[in-house]
Design an enzyme around this catalytic site. Structure first.
Site, short mmCIF file in Angstrom:
data_model
loop_
_atom_site.label_atom_id
_atom_site.label_comp_id
_atom_site.label_asym_id
_atom_site.label_seq_id
_atom_site.Cartn_x
_atom_site.Cartn_y
_atom_site.Cartn_z
N GLU A 287 0.85 -1.21 0.00
CA GLU A 287 0.00 0.00 0.00
C GLU A 287 0.87 1.25 0.00
O GLU A 287 1.87 1.32 0.73
CB GLU A 287 -0.89 -0.02 1.24
CG GLU A 287 -2.27 0.48 0.99
CD GLU A 287 -3.05 -0.39 0.02
OE1 GLU A 287 -3.19 0.04 -1.15
OE2 GLU A 287 -3.51 -1.47 0.40
N ALA B 105 -15.32 2.71 -2.08
CA ALA B 105 -15.00 1.83 -0.95
C ALA B 105 -13.54 1.43 -0.94
O ALA B 105 -13.13 0.57 -0.18
CB ALA B 105 -15.88 0.58 -1.00
N LEU C 32 -12.21 -0.02 -3.48
CA LEU C 32 -12.16 -1.25 -4.28
C LEU C 32 -12.08 -0.92 -5.77
O LEU C 32 -12.25 -1.77 -6.62
CB LEU C 32 -13.37 -2.13 -3.97
CG LEU C 32 -13.50 -2.51 -2.48
CD1 LEU C 32 -14.78 -3.28 -2.23
CD2 LEU C 32 -12.28 -3.31 -2.02
N SER C 33 -11.82 0.35 -6.04
CA SER C 33 -11.54 0.81 -7.38
C SER C 33 -12.69 0.68 -8.37
O SER C 33 -12.54 0.19 -9.49
CB SER C 33 -10.30 0.13 -7.95
OG SER C 33 -9.74 0.97 -8.91
N SER D 41 -13.64 3.21 -9.73
CA SER D 41 -13.26 4.20 -10.74
C SER D 41 -12.49 3.55 -11.88
O SER D 41 -12.77 3.80 -13.05
CB SER D 41 -12.46 5.35 -10.12
OG SER D 41 -11.28 4.88 -9.50
N ASP E 297 -4.50 0.05 -10.02
CA ASP E 297 -5.90 -0.32 -10.23
C ASP E 297 -6.19 -0.69 -11.69
O ASP E 297 -6.87 -1.67 -11.99
CB ASP E 297 -6.83 0.85 -9.85
CG ASP E 297 -6.57 1.36 -8.45
OD1 ASP E 297 -5.82 0.71 -7.71
OD2 ASP E 297 -7.10 2.43 -8.13
N TYR F 125 -3.05 12.24 0.71
CA TYR F 125 -2.40 11.43 -0.34
C TYR F 125 -1.29 12.26 -1.01
O TYR F 125 -0.15 11.81 -1.14
CB TYR F 125 -3.45 10.99 -1.37
CG TYR F 125 -2.92 10.13 -2.50
CD1 TYR F 125 -2.98 8.74 -2.42
CD2 TYR F 125 -2.38 10.70 -3.65
CE1 TYR F 125 -2.52 7.94 -3.46
CE2 TYR F 125 -1.90 9.90 -4.69
CZ TYR F 125 -1.98 8.54 -4.59
OH TYR F 125 -1.52 7.74 -5.61
P1 ADP Z 1 -13.07 3.80 -5.70
O1 ADP Z 1 -12.35 3.79 -6.99
O2 ADP Z 1 -12.28 3.22 -4.59
O3 ADP Z 1 -14.43 3.18 -5.76
P2 ADP Z 1 -13.02 6.59 -6.24
O4 ADP Z 1 -13.37 7.78 -5.43
O5 ADP Z 1 -11.69 6.52 -6.87
O6 ADP Z 1 -13.29 5.32 -5.30
O7 ADP Z 1 -14.06 6.41 -7.40
C1 ADP Z 1 -15.44 6.47 -7.16
C2 ADP Z 1 -16.07 7.37 -8.20
O8 ADP Z 1 -16.06 6.71 -9.47
C3 ADP Z 1 -17.52 7.66 -7.92
O9 ADP Z 1 -17.66 8.73 -7.02
C4 ADP Z 1 -18.01 8.01 -9.31
O10 ADP Z 1 -17.63 9.31 -9.65
C5 ADP Z 1 -17.23 7.06 -10.19
N1 ADP Z 1 -17.97 5.81 -10.48
C6 ADP Z 1 -17.54 4.55 -10.27
N2 ADP Z 1 -18.46 3.64 -10.66
C7 ADP Z 1 -19.52 4.35 -11.13
C8 ADP Z 1 -20.80 3.97 -11.66
N3 ADP Z 1 -21.19 2.72 -11.78
N4 ADP Z 1 -21.63 4.99 -12.03
C9 ADP Z 1 -21.26 6.28 -11.89
N5 ADP Z 1 -20.07 6.67 -11.40
C10 ADP Z 1 -19.20 5.74 -11.01
MG MG Z 2 -10.55 4.88 -7.45
#
Ligand code: ADP
Ligand code: MG
Length: 418
Positions: free
Chosen positions: A46, A137, A139-140, A142, A188, A238
């Site tokens: 990490e 969460a 868990l990516s 994004s 990721d 970060y």
């Molecule tokens: P993580 O990647 O850990 O889940 P992040 O903050 O990097 O957290 O990414 C989350 C963001 O990605 C959400 O706030 C949204 O903007 C976008 N996102 C991810 N999946 C979706 C989805 N299915 N629909 C809309 N936005 C999404």
């Molecule tokens: Mg992310």
């Protein structure tokens, strides 16, 4: 105690059928296809990726799905079933740091990066998203989003036929960094596009070379505890950690902290400690009770990065030896280092780890950037439910909102669903 909440992976056929129907309602007609890309959980390693170090994620069975219809006019329509009122309409050429902004930039940003290689008009698309990776969460979700869209474009746009998955992953990193404004080091996207089913993926973040490592702990599961905590300091902290690491590398005269081995650590820490009598001015983050010594901040940060890189390789060796106890020990050592030296844990993550271990997990640690998000625990299969219940009870007792749970099954990288 009431029911626990489990975040389940979705069935491809069910999701694709649902997306097809929703696509017709949103955009009319049918998509050219449906693609999926997984979220990930990092077993260990990490805050090492931006230090050109090692990490060991695995792709989850929890995926993000995109239905895509390609267009030849450069127009974009991007919608998500998780953001029903926030469909974005625009063009490939107008995508910038500020536009579209918000969630759609994870998709539009990919088009903008790919538009450096092919005619932007051919990257026009109608895109509808449905995600089963818990959002935010750690868990990516994004990368699951950007990578599913990237794979769709790569397969639909003739001019991108020669682009391989490593290049696509790099394009997705740039989309997140430059268009979504999210700092991400590349782990990721590599695992989402390049994992191997039933394996964890050792990533050398110096050159993003990959070594699949068979998941060899039969009878054990990785329980993911999504604490649902989000401490707003995450982003700024970060950046600070990253800057501290770069400063320390410069002081030590190395290109990155990857070049400091455990054998060099003592000398390196002595060099960094010279002339510092002061404590950290970064603040103690959200880690609650402070367990750190009076050592300078750079010393503690560097010790985490260097020892964490070594732990990744040790954990790979332990997996090859099927030594579950050792895997658990390394997870705990990683957590302590992140909590005390790197100061990116928080009350909820520490509680999740303590409660899981108290209920019989072989090891546990925070995973992801920290300040909230998820913890993981290595648990004997038969004890998964019991450990999850113990964690939920500990959160109840502490007056905290209950975590959600999922199990991490090492799964396939991004693929076309239909
Ligand atoms: P993580 O990647 O850990 O889940 P992040 O903050 O990097 O957290 O990414 C989350 C963001 O990605 C959400 O706030 C949204 O903007 C976008 N996102 C991810 N999946 C979706 C989805 N299915 N629909 C809309 N936005 C999404
Ligand atoms: Mg992310």
């Amino acid at each position: 105690m009431g029911e626990l909440t489990w975040s389940r992976a979705a069935d491809d056929t069910v999701v694709a059928d649902g997306l097809l129907a929703a696509f017709g309602e949103s955009f009319g007609g049918e998509p050219d296809g449906v693609w999926a890309a997984p979220g990930r959980v990092n077993l260990i390693g990490e805050h090492t990726d931006y230090n050109q170090g090692f990490c060991l994620p695995l792709a989850l069975a929890h995926r993000t799905y995109v239905a895509v219809r390609s267009r030849d006019d450069g127009g974009l329509r991007i919608g998500s079933r998780q953001a029903p009122d926030r469909t974005w309409e625009g063009t490939v050429t107008e995508v910038s740091q500020d536009s579209p902004g918000g969630w759609a930039s994870y998709v539009a940003g990919v088009a903008a990066v790919l538009a450096e290689q092919v005619d932007p008009a051919g990257l026009g698309a109608d895109v509808l998203v449905d995600g089963y990776v818990p959002l935010g969460a750690g868990l990516s979700s994004s990368a699951a989003l950007s990578c599913s869209a990237a794979l769709a474009w790569a397969e639909l746009v003739p001019g991108l036929a020669g682009v391989d998955r490593a290049e696509l992953a790099a394009a997705c990193v740039r989309a997140e960094n430059e268009y979504a404004g999210a700092a991400t080091g590349g782990m990721d996207q590599s695992v989402s596009l390049r994992a191997v089913d039933e394996h964890a993926l050792l990533i050398d973040c110096r050159d993003f070379s990959l070594t699949p490592v068979a998941w060899t702990l039969p009878g054990h599961q990785v329980l993911v505890i999504d604490t649902r905590a989000h401490h707003s300091l995450a982003d700024g902290q970060y950046g600070k950690r990253r800057a501290t690491c770069e400063r320390a590398a410069a002081t030590l005269g190395v290109g990155s902290l990857r070049d400091v081995g455990v054998d060099d650590l003592e000398v390196a820490l002595a060099t960094l400690g010279e002339g510092h009598g002061e404590r950290s001015d970064e603040g103690s983050g959200a880690s609650g009770e402070r367990r750190v010594s009076g050592e300078p901040e750079e010393v503690r940060r560097v010790r985490h990065v260097v020892t964490e890189n070594a732990r990744v390789l040790d954990l790979v060796a332990a997996l090859r030896e099927r030594d579950a106890d050792r895997v658990g020990e390394l997870m705990l050592a990683s957590h302590a280092s992140l909590r005390d030296d790197y100061e990116v844990s928080c009350r909820e993550l520490d509680l999740a780890v303590a409660a899981a271990v108290g209920a019989g997990a072989l090891g546990a640690r925070m995973t992801g950037g920290g300040f909230g998000g998820s913890a993981i625990a290595l648990v004997e299969e038969a004890a998964v439910e019991e450990v999850a219940r113990a964690v939920a009870a500990a959160f109840d007792d502490a007056g905290l909102e209950r975590p959600h749970f999922l199990t991490a099954v090492p799964s396939a990288p991004a693929y076309r669903v239909r």
